[in-house]
Scaffold this motif. Structure first.
Motif, mmCIF file in Angstrom:
data_model
loop_
_atom_site.group_PDB
_atom_site.id
_atom_site.type_symbol
_atom_site.label_atom_id
_atom_site.label_comp_id
_atom_site.label_asym_id
_atom_site.label_seq_id
_atom_site.Cartn_x
_atom_site.Cartn_y
_atom_site.Cartn_z
ATOM 1 N N LEU A 180 0.864 -1.176 0.000
ATOM 2 C CA LEU A 180 0.000 0.000 0.000
ATOM 3 C C LEU A 180 0.900 1.225 0.000
ATOM 4 O O LEU A 180 1.536 1.544 1.010
ATOM 5 N N SER A 182 1.429 5.112 -0.375
ATOM 6 C CA SER A 182 0.830 6.446 -0.378
ATOM 7 C C SER A 182 1.922 7.414 -0.812
ATOM 8 O O SER A 182 3.007 7.006 -1.170
ATOM 9 N N ASP A 186 6.728 7.121 4.739
ATOM 10 C CA ASP A 186 6.899 5.776 5.294
ATOM 11 C C ASP A 186 6.745 4.622 4.300
ATOM 12 O O ASP A 186 7.592 3.730 4.257
ATOM 13 N N SER A 187 5.659 4.623 3.551
ATOM 14 C CA SER A 187 5.395 3.425 2.745
ATOM 15 C C SER A 187 6.476 3.141 1.680
ATOM 16 O O SER A 187 6.759 1.970 1.424
ATOM 17 N N ARG A 262 -9.297 2.518 6.005
ATOM 18 C CA ARG A 262 -8.170 1.572 5.937
ATOM 19 C C ARG A 262 -8.661 0.138 5.748
ATOM 20 O O ARG A 262 -8.033 -0.660 5.080
ATOM 21 N N GLY A 284 3.293 1.028 5.475
ATOM 22 C CA GLY A 284 4.339 1.813 6.125
ATOM 23 C C GLY A 284 4.006 2.118 7.578
ATOM 24 O O GLY A 284 4.556 3.046 8.152
ATOM 25 N N GLN A 289 2.674 5.961 15.657
ATOM 26 C CA GLN A 289 3.106 7.165 14.952
ATOM 27 C C GLN A 289 1.986 8.194 14.814
ATOM 28 O O GLN A 289 2.204 9.384 14.981
ATOM 29 N N GLN A 293 -2.524 4.412 14.064
ATOM 30 C CA GLN A 293 -1.523 3.353 14.156
ATOM 31 C C GLN A 293 -1.270 2.882 15.590
ATOM 32 O O GLN A 293 -0.175 2.481 15.951
HETATM 33 P P1 ATP Z 1 2.975 7.192 4.755
HETATM 34 O O1 ATP Z 1 4.113 8.071 5.162
HETATM 35 O O2 ATP Z 1 3.400 5.907 4.128
HETATM 36 O O3 ATP Z 1 1.914 7.928 3.995
HETATM 37 P P2 ATP Z 1 1.632 7.722 7.162
HETATM 38 O O4 ATP Z 1 2.558 7.883 8.312
HETATM 39 O O5 ATP Z 1 1.085 8.912 6.492
HETATM 40 O O6 ATP Z 1 2.301 6.752 6.110
HETATM 41 P P3 ATP Z 1 -1.033 6.726 7.354
HETATM 42 O O7 ATP Z 1 -1.525 7.839 6.533
HETATM 43 O O8 ATP Z 1 -1.693 6.384 8.653
HETATM 44 O O9 ATP Z 1 0.467 6.807 7.722
HETATM 45 O O10 ATP Z 1 -1.060 5.417 6.456
HETATM 46 C C1 ATP Z 1 -0.625 4.186 6.966
HETATM 47 C C2 ATP Z 1 -0.313 3.284 5.802
HETATM 48 O O11 ATP Z 1 -1.504 3.029 5.048
HETATM 49 C C3 ATP Z 1 0.648 3.895 4.820
HETATM 50 O O12 ATP Z 1 1.997 3.689 5.200
HETATM 51 C C4 ATP Z 1 0.309 3.144 3.571
HETATM 52 O O13 ATP Z 1 0.907 1.866 3.542
HETATM 53 C C5 ATP Z 1 -1.187 2.976 3.674
HETATM 54 N N1 ATP Z 1 -1.915 4.075 2.995
HETATM 55 C C6 ATP Z 1 -2.432 5.195 3.525
HETATM 56 N N2 ATP Z 1 -3.023 5.963 2.597
HETATM 57 C C7 ATP Z 1 -2.879 5.312 1.425
HETATM 58 C C8 ATP Z 1 -3.268 5.579 0.068
HETATM 59 N N3 ATP Z 1 -3.924 6.693 -0.275
HETATM 60 N N4 ATP Z 1 -2.942 4.666 -0.868
HETATM 61 C C9 ATP Z 1 -2.255 3.544 -0.548
HETATM 62 N N5 ATP Z 1 -1.875 3.247 0.684
HETATM 63 C C10 ATP Z 1 -2.183 4.105 1.681
#
Ligand code: ATP
Ligand code: MG
Length: 403
Positions: A180, A182, A186-187, A262, A284, A289, A293
């Motif tokens: 996943l 974004s 992180d991801s 989610r 990620g 965090q 999460q």
């Molecule tokens: P990241 O830095 O990876 O965006 P984050 O700290 O912003 O992570 P969240 O927004 O809570 O954390 O998202 C947690 C995880 O959910 C992300 O690391 C990613 O793997 C997945 N995720 C969140 N939003 C999306 C999206 N729009 N498309 C795909 N995956 C997503």
């Protein structure tokens, strides 16, 4: 100066029959990554691969080599015939190029045919260099430069550095995972860690136009391209998510909105995993965090899929993740301002301790057309193929830095 790059595979963990497969895959990856340099010639012996540079500058191949998973280390070397004079001359060239104040010579010998015993070889090479470089001293404990001589059946190799490789296993030797992805910090880092273990990554990005912009999508594609510099190829699925987000916003309690969103992301990713033969999902996420999460949220979110959810960053702090993002080259793109989501769908007071039973009850009561919505999202999915040959995306925010 260098004629050859000496590549060490190291211990590719799975032994036996797999080992040959791993080595074959690694060599294939190396050749593919270096295909822009037609003068290179490759040959191998047990546990080693040699690249004859044939005039190609070493610096040109060093960068791609550092990005190949499964490669333990490499050394640019001067390859000479098994003759003392030739070895001495090569050592002198390395010392003259580096101009150290102190140095030492070490040697290893696997070729029994070579007449000079190892301790004497070190001594004679050292003495030869010392005599010709004024002011140079030997320091056996902490030399500025260490000249290493390897005497092997296939020739003598003289080098002065061991460059660490990316480690891990060759991509594609550990199956497939749906990542996943974004636009955040992180991801992409999570994806890098998964790929490093030999996993082929199928990336998924949930896109919500008009709440998220075209540029946000472009940014995620750019992150996927940056990851492909390590794996050779990343496929990115852009899944339309607007309908699901709007439906959830209209029907679930606001503090739980992110949790529900989610859960839908997990369900769609699971469908994609089934379609491509992936056996796990990866995110990620890092414990604590953000509000979504907490352990409670991770539990409720992961309960929406029967697949294991891999979270390579779970125990890392944000500063550590940022340092890694810089190291793998995704940070500068991740911090560009185009958001992967928006204030409209971010609750002001997110629920940090949701209960699975309650969430499931709300989902049941909301009466949403889950299958229909997921089906339409999958139907509308756009598939992008990213590779090191894909031109990098340019962004206004990035360009503004130079204006
Ligand atoms: P990241 O830095 O990876 O965006 P984050 O700290 O912003 O992570 P969240 O927004 O809570 O954390 O998202 C947690 C995880 O959910 C992300 O690391 C990613 O793997 C997945 N995720 C969140 N939003 C999306 C999206 N729009 N498309 C795909 N995956 C997503
Ligand atoms: Mg994010």
């Amino acid at each position: 100066m260098y004629t050859t790059v000496l590549i060490r595979f190291g211990e590719l963990a799975l032994k036996g029959k797999n080992r040959a497969d791993f080595e074959a895959r690694l060599i294939q990856d190396i050749k593919r990554r270096l295909k822009a340099f037609p003068e290179l010639a490759f040959w191998r012996t047990h546990g080693r691969l040699y690249i004859e540079l044939g005039g190609t500058p070493y610096e040109a191949v060093a960068e791609p080599l550092q990005r190949i998973f499964g490669l333990i280390s490499f050394s640019p070397a001067i390859r000479v015939p098994l003759e003392l004079e030739a070895i001495q001359a090569a050592a002198l060239r390395l010392v003259e190029a580096a101009q150290p104040k102190t140095f030492k010579v070490s040697a290893r010998r696997t070729a029994r045919a070579f007449p000079v015993p190892t301790p004497e070889l070190m001594k004679r090479v050292g003495a030869y260099v010392l005599k010709r470089v004024p002011g140079l001293k030997v320091d056996v404990h902490a030399p500025e430069q260490e000249v290493m001589v390897e005497v092997r059946q296939e020739g003598a190799f003289v080098y002065d550095r061991v460059v660490p490789g990316a480690g891990g296993f060759p991509v594609g030797t550990s199956g497939k995972v749906v990542l996943l992805l974004s636009g955040g910090i992180d991801s992409p880092v999570a994806g890098w860690y998964i790929m490093r273990k030999g996993v082929e990554v199928e990336a998924v990005y949930y896109h919500s136009p008009p709440y998220t912009s075209e540029r946000a999508k472009l940014k995620v594609a750019e992150l996927a391209r940056l990851l492909s510099l390590w794996s050779g190829r990343v496929r990115l699925r852009v899944v339309p998510f607007t309908e699901i987000q709007e439906a959830l916003k209209a029907s679930v309690p606001e503090p739980l909105l992110t949790t529900f969103m989610r859960r839908y992301m997990m369900r769609i990713a699971e469908r994609i995993a089934d379609e491509v033969g992936a056996l796990a999902l990866a995110t990620g996420e890092s414990l604590g965090q953000v509000a979504s999460q907490t352990l409670e949220n991770l539990h409720v979110i992961a309960a929406a899929t029967r697949l294991p959810v891999l979270r390579p960053l779970i125990g890392l702090d944000k500063t550590e993740i940022i340092a890694l993002a810089r190291k793998i080259g995704t940070y500068e793109t991740s911090i560009l301002p185009y958001e992967d989501c928006c204030t409209v769908f971010t609750p002001a007071h997110p629920q940090t301790k949701p209960k699975l039973a309650k969430v499931e009850a709300i989902e049941a009561r909301a009466g949403l057309d889950r299958e229909g919505m997921i089906g339409r999202a999958l139907q509308g999915t756009e598939v992008l193929e990213l590779s090191p040959e894909t031109p990098p995306a340019r962004f206004e925010a990035e360009l503004e830095l130079y204006l």
